[in-house]
Design a protein around this motif. Structure first.
Motif, PDB file in Angstrom:
ATOM      1  N   ARG A  49      -0.445 -11.575   1.761  1.00 27.32           N
ATOM      2  CA  ARG A  49       0.608 -12.460   1.252  1.00 27.32           C
ATOM      3  C   ARG A  49       0.779 -12.267  -0.259  1.00 27.32           C
ATOM      4  O   ARG A  49       1.906 -12.196  -0.764  1.00 27.32           O
ATOM      5  CB  ARG A  49       0.264 -13.912   1.566  1.00 27.32           C
ATOM      6  CG  ARG A  49       1.362 -14.897   1.184  1.00 27.32           C
ATOM      7  CD  ARG A  49       1.179 -16.224   1.886  1.00 27.32           C
ATOM      8  NE  ARG A  49      -0.068 -16.885   1.504  1.00 27.32           N
ATOM      9  CZ  ARG A  49      -1.094 -17.044   2.315  1.00 27.32           C
ATOM     10  NH1 ARG A  49      -1.051 -16.585   3.571  1.00 27.32           N
ATOM     11  NH2 ARG A  49      -2.176 -17.669   1.898  1.00 27.32           N
ATOM     12  N   ILE A  50      -0.337 -12.130  -0.967  1.00 27.54           N
ATOM     13  CA  ILE A  50      -0.274 -11.880  -2.405  1.00 27.54           C
ATOM     14  C   ILE A  50       0.390 -10.533  -2.677  1.00 27.54           C
ATOM     15  O   ILE A  50       1.204 -10.390  -3.595  1.00 27.54           O
ATOM     16  CB  ILE A  50      -1.686 -11.923  -3.016  1.00 27.54           C
ATOM     17  CG1 ILE A  50      -2.232 -13.355  -2.960  1.00 27.54           C
ATOM     18  CG2 ILE A  50      -1.681 -11.405  -4.449  1.00 27.54           C
ATOM     19  CD1 ILE A  50      -3.687 -13.471  -3.366  1.00 27.54           C
ATOM     20  N   ALA A  51       0.058  -9.530  -1.864  1.00 31.35           N
ATOM     21  CA  ALA A  51       0.643  -8.193  -2.032  1.00 31.35           C
ATOM     22  C   ALA A  51       2.157  -8.237  -1.870  1.00 31.35           C
ATOM     23  O   ALA A  51       2.899  -7.592  -2.623  1.00 31.35           O
ATOM     24  CB  ALA A  51       0.025  -7.231  -1.023  1.00 31.35           C
ATOM     25  N   GLU A  52       2.623  -8.987  -0.892  1.00 34.06           N
ATOM     26  CA  GLU A  52       4.064  -9.118  -0.679  1.00 34.06           C
ATOM     27  C   GLU A  52       4.724  -9.823  -1.860  1.00 34.06           C
ATOM     28  O   GLU A  52       5.807  -9.432  -2.300  1.00 34.06           O
ATOM     29  CB  GLU A  52       4.325  -9.879   0.618  1.00 34.06           C
ATOM     30  CG  GLU A  52       3.950  -9.082   1.859  1.00 34.06           C
ATOM     31  CD  GLU A  52       4.013  -9.917   3.130  1.00 34.06           C
ATOM     32  OE1 GLU A  52       4.149  -9.312   4.215  1.00 34.06           O
ATOM     33  OE2 GLU A  52       3.912 -11.167   3.046  1.00 34.06           O
ATOM     34  N   GLU A  53       4.056 -10.849  -2.391  1.00 33.78           N
ATOM     35  CA  GLU A  53       4.594 -11.570  -3.546  1.00 33.78           C
ATOM     36  C   GLU A  53       4.661 -10.680  -4.775  1.00 33.78           C
ATOM     37  O   GLU A  53       5.526 -10.850  -5.635  1.00 33.78           O
ATOM     38  CB  GLU A  53       3.732 -12.798  -3.838  1.00 33.78           C
ATOM     39  CG  GLU A  53       3.815 -13.864  -2.758  1.00 33.78           C
ATOM     40  CD  GLU A  53       2.770 -14.954  -2.930  1.00 33.78           C
ATOM     41  OE1 GLU A  53       1.915 -14.817  -3.851  1.00 33.78           O
ATOM     42  OE2 GLU A  53       2.797 -15.937  -2.161  1.00 33.78           O
ATOM     43  N   GLN A  54       3.753  -9.703  -4.849  1.00 32.91           N
ATOM     44  CA  GLN A  54       3.733  -8.773  -5.978  1.00 32.91           C
ATOM     45  C   GLN A  54       4.714  -7.625  -5.819  1.00 32.91           C
ATOM     46  O   GLN A  54       4.874  -6.811  -6.720  1.00 32.91           O
ATOM     47  CB  GLN A  54       2.318  -8.208  -6.152  1.00 32.91           C
ATOM     48  CG  GLN A  54       1.291  -9.234  -6.603  1.00 32.91           C
ATOM     49  CD  GLN A  54      -0.110  -8.665  -6.677  1.00 32.91           C
ATOM     50  OE1 GLN A  54      -0.411  -7.650  -6.033  1.00 32.91           O
ATOM     51  NE2 GLN A  54      -0.969  -9.299  -7.454  1.00 32.91           N
ATOM     52  N   GLY A  55       5.355  -7.559  -4.664  1.00 35.99           N
ATOM     53  CA  GLY A  55       6.355  -6.521  -4.432  1.00 35.99           C
ATOM     54  C   GLY A  55       5.796  -5.166  -4.068  1.00 35.99           C
ATOM     55  O   GLY A  55       6.475  -4.144  -4.269  1.00 35.99           O
ATOM     56  N   LEU A  56       4.577  -5.132  -3.515  1.00 33.27           N
ATOM     57  CA  LEU A  56       4.043  -3.855  -3.048  1.00 33.27           C
ATOM     58  C   LEU A  56       4.867  -3.343  -1.873  1.00 33.27           C
ATOM     59  O   LEU A  56       5.581  -4.102  -1.217  1.00 33.27           O
ATOM     60  CB  LEU A  56       2.573  -4.008  -2.633  1.00 33.27           C
ATOM     61  CG  LEU A  56       1.567  -4.332  -3.735  1.00 33.27           C
ATOM     62  CD1 LEU A  56       0.158  -4.379  -3.155  1.00 33.27           C
ATOM     63  CD2 LEU A  56       1.635  -3.328  -4.877  1.00 33.27           C
ATOM     64  N   SER A  57       4.758  -2.063  -1.609  1.00 29.93           N
ATOM     65  CA  SER A  57       5.544  -1.414  -0.560  1.00 29.93           C
ATOM     66  C   SER A  57       5.506  -2.185   0.759  1.00 29.93           C
ATOM     67  O   SER A  57       4.446  -2.318   1.384  1.00 29.93           O
ATOM     68  CB  SER A  57       5.011   0.000  -0.329  1.00 29.93           C
ATOM     69  OG  SER A  57       5.566   0.563   0.836  1.00 29.93           O
ATOM     70  N   SER A  58       6.641  -2.694   1.179  1.00 30.51           N
ATOM     71  CA  SER A  58       6.700  -3.456   2.430  1.00 30.51           C
ATOM     72  C   SER A  58       6.376  -2.566   3.622  1.00 30.51           C
ATOM     73  O   SER A  58       5.776  -3.025   4.602  1.00 30.51           O
ATOM     74  CB  SER A  58       8.080  -4.096   2.597  1.00 30.51           C
ATOM     75  OG  SER A  58       9.098  -3.099   2.571  1.00 30.51           O
ATOM     76  N   ARG A  59       6.730  -1.301   3.527  1.00 27.50           N
ATOM     77  CA  ARG A  59       6.442  -0.375   4.629  1.00 27.50           C
ATOM     78  C   ARG A  59       4.937  -0.189   4.785  1.00 27.50           C
ATOM     79  O   ARG A  59       4.395  -0.235   5.897  1.00 27.50           O
ATOM     80  CB  ARG A  59       7.104   0.985   4.355  1.00 27.50           C
ATOM     81  CG  ARG A  59       6.838   2.027   5.453  1.00 27.50           C
ATOM     82  CD  ARG A  59       7.339   3.396   5.044  1.00 27.50           C
ATOM     83  NE  ARG A  59       6.668   3.890   3.856  1.00 27.50           N
ATOM     84  CZ  ARG A  59       5.444   4.426   3.858  1.00 27.50           C
ATOM     85  NH1 ARG A  59       4.745   4.495   4.981  1.00 27.50           N
ATOM     86  NH2 ARG A  59       4.907   4.860   2.729  1.00 27.50           N
ATOM     87  N   GLU A  60       4.231  -0.004   3.671  1.00 28.76           N
ATOM     88  CA  GLU A  60       2.790   0.201   3.731  1.00 28.76           C
ATOM     89  C   GLU A  60       2.062  -1.082   4.143  1.00 28.76           C
ATOM     90  O   GLU A  60       1.082  -1.027   4.904  1.00 28.76           O
ATOM     91  CB  GLU A  60       2.262   0.693   2.382  1.00 28.76           C
ATOM     92  CG  GLU A  60       2.702   2.118   2.056  1.00 28.76           C
ATOM     93  CD  GLU A  60       2.027   2.647   0.809  1.00 28.76           C
ATOM     94  OE1 GLU A  60       0.782   2.532   0.711  1.00 28.76           O
ATOM     95  OE2 GLU A  60       2.729   3.173  -0.071  1.00 28.76           O
TER      96      GLU A  60
END
Length: 246
Positions: A174-185
């Motif tokens: 969830r934190i990764a998504e909030e940080q804008g990391l690659s949604s595909r990965e």
């Protein structure tokens, strides 16, 4: 009476452990427990899980006392890996990748192995993920080309920044998504996780039990202390009630 006493908690189910090594399995170790175990004169003591934070942790001194009495002490996975890394120069026998990582300095913090869990009565259900398991899982995902190195590193750093009680894959992602990391990965990792998730703590616990089983089945060599055991005033104060009760 068993030849070995093992302190075990959430890392490995007791039934799974007993299938590997016939031993006296006890609750996670706390201060004074090894000292009490010494009075029963087992050949070996194994430490996997242990209490900390709200319960005084196992003393280094009581482990040294066990070895002075000829009892071999093994450690792995969690509290066992920590104490073994600290005491292996004195003869405590560490087993597994986590122990080795502490010894060579790749790991330093106690929180790497810490988890929060439910009560013993319902089997110590694990409520957070150990950082050592997250590191191993992310490395495996990178090796399998599920995620790239920048995403692996970002997920690892995000997990490490969390308090150990809040470390879960759901929270990290969830934190990764909030940080804008690659949604595909992130999506690929989430799909891979149910079958790819590694449990380094469990693997090391199994390795320790197998090591102890092999040692107990062979020509037994008791612990050979390579240190002078100092009976300090503090040691006498805290140990006397336990030893006299035994």
């Amino acid at each position: 009476m068993h030849d070995a006493i093992i302190f075990l908690g959430p890392t490995l189910a007791k039934a799974d452990a007993a299938a590997i090594l016939d031993a006296d399995y006890r609750m996670p170790v706390a201060q004074g427990d090894v000292l009490k175990a010494v009075l029963e004169k087992p050949k070996a003591i194994g430490i996997i899980d242990g209490y900390f934070e709200n319960v005084p942790s196992v003393w280094h001194k009581e482990i040294l006392f066990a070895m002075k009495e000829g009892i071999r002490v093994f450690g792995a996975s969690s509290m066992g890996a920590l104490r073994a890394a600290e005491l292996h120069p004195f003869g405590m026998e560490g087993v597994g990748a986590i122990f080795e990582a502490y010894v060579d300095g790749r790991l330093e913090d106690d929180d790497e192995v810490a988890v929060t869990h439910g009560p013993a009565e319902i089997g110590f259900p694990i409520l957070s993920e150990a950082m050592v398991n997250i590191r191993r899982t992310l490395s495996d995902a990178f090796a399998a080309r599920v995620i790239t190195e920048p995403v692996r590193r970002a997920l690892e750093e995000g997990a490490k920044d969390l308090p150990y009680k809040e470390r879960t894959y759901a929270r990290v992602l969830r934190i990764a998504e909030e940080q804008g990391l690659s949604s595909r990965e992130i999506a690929a990792f989430r799909s891979w996780l149910p079958t790819g998730r590694a449990d380094q703590k469990r693997e090391d616990a199994v390795a320790m039990l197998r090591t102890m089983r092999a040692a107990l089945a062979g020509t037994w060599m008791p612990a050979q202390p390579i240190f002078p055991f100092e009976r300090t005033t503090m040691w006498e104060k805290v140990s006397r009630p336990v030893l006299q009760a035994g």
